[in-house]
Structures are given as C-alpha cells and as structure tokens.
Design a protein around this motif. Structure first.
Motif, mmCIF file in Angstrom:
data_model
loop_
_atom_site.group_PDB
_atom_site.id
_atom_site.type_symbol
_atom_site.label_atom_id
_atom_site.label_comp_id
_atom_site.label_asym_id
_atom_site.label_seq_id
_atom_site.Cartn_x
_atom_site.Cartn_y
_atom_site.Cartn_z
ATOM 1 N N THR A 11 3.203 7.354 0.736
ATOM 2 C CA THR A 11 2.538 7.806 -0.490
ATOM 3 C C THR A 11 3.445 7.717 -1.710
ATOM 4 O O THR A 11 2.963 7.679 -2.845
ATOM 5 C CB THR A 11 2.014 9.250 -0.327
ATOM 6 O OG1 THR A 11 3.094 10.102 0.052
ATOM 7 C CG2 THR A 11 0.922 9.308 0.729
ATOM 8 N N SER A 198 -8.556 0.479 -1.217
ATOM 9 C CA SER A 198 -7.971 1.679 -0.631
ATOM 10 C C SER A 198 -7.703 1.418 0.848
ATOM 11 O O SER A 198 -8.154 0.427 1.431
ATOM 12 C CB SER A 198 -8.912 2.863 -0.805
ATOM 13 O OG SER A 198 -10.081 2.678 -0.015
ATOM 14 N N TRP A 199 -6.986 2.352 1.471
ATOM 15 C CA TRP A 199 -6.666 2.170 2.891
ATOM 16 C C TRP A 199 -7.932 2.043 3.734
ATOM 17 O O TRP A 199 -8.041 1.143 4.580
ATOM 18 C CB TRP A 199 -5.838 3.357 3.391
ATOM 19 C CG TRP A 199 -4.484 3.477 2.784
ATOM 20 C CD1 TRP A 199 -4.028 4.479 1.969
ATOM 21 C CD2 TRP A 199 -3.382 2.566 2.948
ATOM 22 N NE1 TRP A 199 -2.728 4.247 1.608
ATOM 23 C CE2 TRP A 199 -2.303 3.082 2.198
ATOM 24 C CE3 TRP A 199 -3.207 1.368 3.642
ATOM 25 C CZ2 TRP A 199 -1.065 2.461 2.128
ATOM 26 C CZ3 TRP A 199 -1.972 0.737 3.582
ATOM 27 C CH2 TRP A 199 -0.922 1.268 2.837
ATOM 28 N N GLU A 201 -10.987 1.238 2.819
ATOM 29 C CA GLU A 201 -11.734 0.020 2.486
ATOM 30 C C GLU A 201 -11.100 -1.198 3.138
ATOM 31 O O GLU A 201 -11.790 -2.062 3.676
ATOM 32 C CB GLU A 201 -11.786 -0.160 0.972
ATOM 33 C CG GLU A 201 -12.645 0.852 0.254
ATOM 34 C CD GLU A 201 -12.358 0.931 -1.234
ATOM 35 O OE1 GLU A 201 -13.109 1.643 -1.950
ATOM 36 O OE2 GLU A 201 -11.380 0.306 -1.703
ATOM 37 N N GLY A 426 -9.536 7.002 -0.941
ATOM 38 C CA GLY A 426 -9.222 6.442 -2.246
ATOM 39 C C GLY A 426 -7.768 6.111 -2.472
ATOM 40 O O GLY A 426 -7.413 5.564 -3.529
ATOM 41 N N MET A 427 -6.909 6.402 -1.516
ATOM 42 C CA MET A 427 -5.487 6.123 -1.678
ATOM 43 C C MET A 427 -5.179 4.683 -1.282
ATOM 44 O O MET A 427 -5.917 4.054 -0.539
ATOM 45 C CB MET A 427 -4.660 7.088 -0.827
ATOM 46 C CG MET A 427 -4.881 8.548 -1.154
ATOM 47 S SD MET A 427 -3.980 9.672 -0.046
ATOM 48 C CE MET A 427 -2.291 9.304 -0.538
ATOM 49 N N GLY A 428 -4.059 4.157 -1.778
ATOM 50 C CA GLY A 428 -3.572 2.865 -1.332
ATOM 51 C C GLY A 428 -3.856 1.698 -2.246
ATOM 52 O O GLY A 428 -3.432 0.578 -1.959
ATOM 53 N N VAL A 429 -4.572 1.910 -3.351
ATOM 54 C CA VAL A 429 -4.841 0.821 -4.297
ATOM 55 C C VAL A 429 -3.572 0.548 -5.103
ATOM 56 O O VAL A 429 -3.052 1.446 -5.774
ATOM 57 C CB VAL A 429 -6.005 1.176 -5.243
ATOM 58 C CG1 VAL A 429 -6.210 0.069 -6.269
ATOM 59 C CG2 VAL A 429 -7.269 1.432 -4.445
ATOM 60 N N ARG A 435 -9.001 -4.501 -8.966
ATOM 61 C CA ARG A 435 -10.097 -3.694 -8.437
ATOM 62 C C ARG A 435 -11.196 -3.515 -9.469
ATOM 63 O O ARG A 435 -12.387 -3.545 -9.135
ATOM 64 C CB ARG A 435 -9.580 -2.329 -7.997
ATOM 65 C CG ARG A 435 -10.669 -1.445 -7.402
ATOM 66 C CD ARG A 435 -10.166 -0.050 -7.081
ATOM 67 N NE ARG A 435 -11.237 0.747 -6.487
ATOM 68 C CZ ARG A 435 -11.543 0.772 -5.196
ATOM 69 N NH1 ARG A 435 -10.858 0.020 -4.358
ATOM 70 N NH2 ARG A 435 -12.533 1.516 -4.735
#
Length: 448
Positions: A11, A198-199, A201, A426-429, A435
């Motif tokens: 993170t 995101s992760w 997705e 929603g994390m990881g973008v 996007r």
C-alpha cells in the motif's frame, strides 16, 4: 506480523525488489479450502441444493517451499469462477483425485497432495519471492496470473501448451490457488497487472477473458473474423460478457442470449443490439423429465435469430451451457458454421441431431482455457482498454462461500470479485489518467 508488513509495503507504493526481499515470508496464510474428509457431505442432494457456504472454509495454511520456476505472490484480490463452484460441491468429481495424481509426478508436486485444497484460479497482487531459475520476474512487480499450469517436459506441449499431457488448471487441478492471502504459481503464469485497474478489477478477467479469447478469436478456436454473426449464450455472464466485447471489438455481430431484462440491459450497455431473452421467449429445449429434446424449439430459436439478423443464421455459436442448449446450438449454426464449446455448466452429456451437423458441414470445436501466448494477448486487450473488466460485485475473503453460492445459482452478472489482502475495494490504480478514459466502461457491471 509479517503479513501486515507485506500489506504495508504494497500500500506504500514501494516496488523495489530489495524491500520485498527483506520482508520475512510468513509461516502461514489464510486461504479458502475444501476438505478431503468432507467430500461426501452432499451425497443424495441435487446439484442446486449443494451449498458452497458449508464446504468452503477459511483456514490457516502453512506456506510451502518454492520449487524451481515458481513465484510466491501476495494476493491482493481474486475472483470466483465456476470451477470453484464445481470444487465446492464436489462435482463432477472431487478435486482431490487431481491433487493425488499430480503428487505422484515429483517431490515438488507432492506438496499439492494434501487433505485440504486451497482453491481459486485468478489473482492480482505483488511478487514476494521467486524460485531458482526465475529471471524475468522480480519481487515487487505487480502481476496478474493466468491459470494454465504446465510441466512442458513432453514434446506435445511445445506447439500449443494446452496440448501438454501434464496441463492443469491452477487452483482447480493444483493446490495453493488464488482465493487466499498468498499463492504459488509457475513463473510462466505471470502477466503484468494493467495499471489503470484496481486490484479486484485486474483479478477478475484472468480465467474467463483468456478462455473467451481462445474459444472465439484464436486460430485454436473459432477464429472469428470481421462480419461474423456470433450467438453467445449467457452473454452477460463471466464468459459471455468477454465474448460479447470481443465480438464487438472485432467487427462481428453478437446475438446475445440472456435470461432477464436486467441482463439484456447490460448487453446493450456493452454495445450489443441483437438480444434474445430466453426466459421471456419461454424456450423449452427438453421435456419435463429432461430425457427428450424438442426440435420445434430449436426451430423457434432459429426463426428468432433470423428475425434479428435480417434472415441470416449464425456463423459461430459460443457454447458453454452444455447439455441444456447443445442440441439447439448445433441446429441454429449456419451451413458450414462452427459450434465452439468450452464447458458444460448444465451437464456434460451433450445430445444433438447429427443430421444437422454432417449434412450441413458444420464443425464442433472444443476449447479449454488458453495457452500462455493467448492469455498474454487477452491480457493486453485489457491493458490497452479494448476489453474491460466485467466486475459486478466484490466480497471479502471470509465471504467466499456466499460469493460461490451466488455464482452457483446464477444470481450474478459478469464476474464476482474477492478482496484477499486488500483491505478495501478501489485500491491499486497507478495510472489514473488512463483510467479516466475508460471509467464508464470499467463500471458498466457495478451493482448489477
């Protein structure tokens, strides 16, 4: 403590190999399992009444040693595929037979033959360690994984790795799958994670996107071409949603078969115009006791297709329901057309009238997952924004049983994701500008 250290490093955005090499590998991790001593728990029940919530467990799993050519991945997110449903209800056979046979190959393969099976055939995450001989992938790299596991010692696998006699599906026919905080994969399963996703997705397309690519696009499948008319069963589902996008992106015309107005609306949102709601049409391809098919219903489907296409039959039928629909699929393909099949979610014993096949020079092509090159090309379509994830809902790791039940009962659209190490969606973008160009397409299936 080291699992939290891993999550903190991920993170933070630090992706240096030195950082991850310095983090101790935990002794254990949480993973979703089925247990060998429970394979008889659903005996006597019809398939629909078998409940994955009862058979899927969240266990603490010892971290196995890495074999040469493998990678240990910190899994931020995974997804539900129908093979996890099959595993959880012990159909068509319990997966422990796969693990036992695999375990006889070598001492390293023996690690997979355990009284528990860590399931899951998708992941997005970060490489933690690599085994001896791995040089293209380093700790700290963001990755997704395809689910083809091959040994490649036999000559048969070197033209098309799906032909390797030791070809297996990771997380289904092997252990240490992706519905867990850590996973072990062969290094040649790894692909770059698309930076605009995101992760959850990024994890969701892997199995189904690659499967649809080989089945519909590849020369090993239907080899779809510009202008083809393609009948797609379950066009808003896990496989069908990718087939629909590929047909549209490739200049073909999808005829989308769905089971509700909501699913029809999703197909329209993807850009499809020709849609058949099979429940509204009331097709009954089989009699009530499922012993005999009704060719008049095949004819009625064919008539509906021609109404939509201006009088044309379809060039390709994208088949995966199996027994329920296969007779109709063979019938409705045009003369010289192709029926390409990759699964049998409604039953494996297919029946069709061979007169419509042989006298009309149609072809049935089998397709199973994808080789590494096909999976890589399918992932590149995601990376380039030509194809988009179809994630509709995301569950926590301790809710995998419910997620699998939803897929089992066809209560979902597109793909169902699972957060494993990621604490929230929603994390990881890492490329928000990219996007922004595709935000509406990425979110088409949300909340469905």
């Amino acid at each position: 403590m080291s699992m939290q250290t891993i999550l903190d490093a991920i993170t933070s955005g630090d992706r240096t190999a030195e950082t991850y090499a310095a983090i101790p590998v935990p002794e254990s991790y949480r993973g979703t399992t089925v247990h060998k001593d429970e394979i008889g728990m659903f005996e006597g029940l019809p398939s629909r009444d078998k409940d994955p919530r009862k058979s899927l467990h969240l266990d603490e799993i010892p971290v196995p040693d890495l074999a040469p050519g493998e990678a240990l991945v910190a899994v931020m997110a995974s997804a539900i595929n129908y093979n996890t449903v099959w595993t959880s209800i012990f159909e068509p056979v319990p997966t422990f037979g796969f693990l036992e046979r695999y375990g006889r190959l070598s001492p390293y393969a023996k690690r997979h033959d355990l009284p528990y099976h860590v399931v899951g055939s998708d992941l997005a995450g970060v490489v933690l360690r690599t085994g001896p001989g791995v040089h293209l992938w380093k700790p700290g790299q963001e990755v997704v994984a395809h689910c083809l596991s091959v040994e490649l010692e036999n000559a048969d696998g070197h033209n098309d790795t799906m032909m390797d006699p030791e070809q297996r599906i990771w997380g289904f026919e092997t252990n240490f799958g992706g519905l867990a905080e850590l996973a072990i994969v062969k290094a040649n399963q790894l692909m770059p994670k698309p930076a605009h996703l995101s992760w959850e997705e990024a994890a969701s397309p892997g199995l189904v996107n690659s499967t649809a690519y080989r089945q519909l696009i590849s020369k090993n499948g239907a080899a779809m071409k510009l202008g083809d008319r393609v009948l797609i069963w379950g066009a808003s589902g896990g496989l069908g949603s990718y087939a629909t996008q590929m047909a549209l992106a490739g200049g073909a015309t999808p005829i989308c078969v769905v089971s509700s107005p909501d699913k029809a609306a999703i197909c329209r949102a993807m850009g499809a115009e020709l849609i058949i709601d099979r429940r509204a049409e009331g097709y009954q391809f089989w009699n009530e006791d499922n012993t005999k098919q009704n060719p008049k219903e095949w004819q009625r489907l064919g008539k509906k297709i021609r109404e939509l296409t201006g009088g044309y039959d379809v060039d390709i039928v994208f088949e995966h329901p199996g027994r329920e629909t296969f007779g109709a699929s063979v019938y409705v393909a045009r003369k010289g057309g192709t029926i390409v099949t990759c699964a049998s979610t409604s039953g494996y014993l297919h029946e069709y009238d061979n007169r419509y096949l042989w006298m009309n020079l149609k072809r049935i092509i089998s397709s199973h997952f994808a080789n590494y090159r096909e999976a890589w090309e399918a992932n590149e379509l995601i990376n380039r924004g030509l194809i988009h994830p179809t994630l509709s809902k995301t569950y926590a790791l301790d809710e995998v049983g419910q997620a699998a039940l939803d897929v089992h009962h066809n209560l979902h659209q597109g793909k169902v994701g699972v957060l494993t190490l990621a604490p929230e969606a929603g994390m990881g973008v890492t490329d928000p500008e990219k996007r922004a160009r595709f935000e509406s397409e990425i979110n088409r299936f949300r909340g469905e």
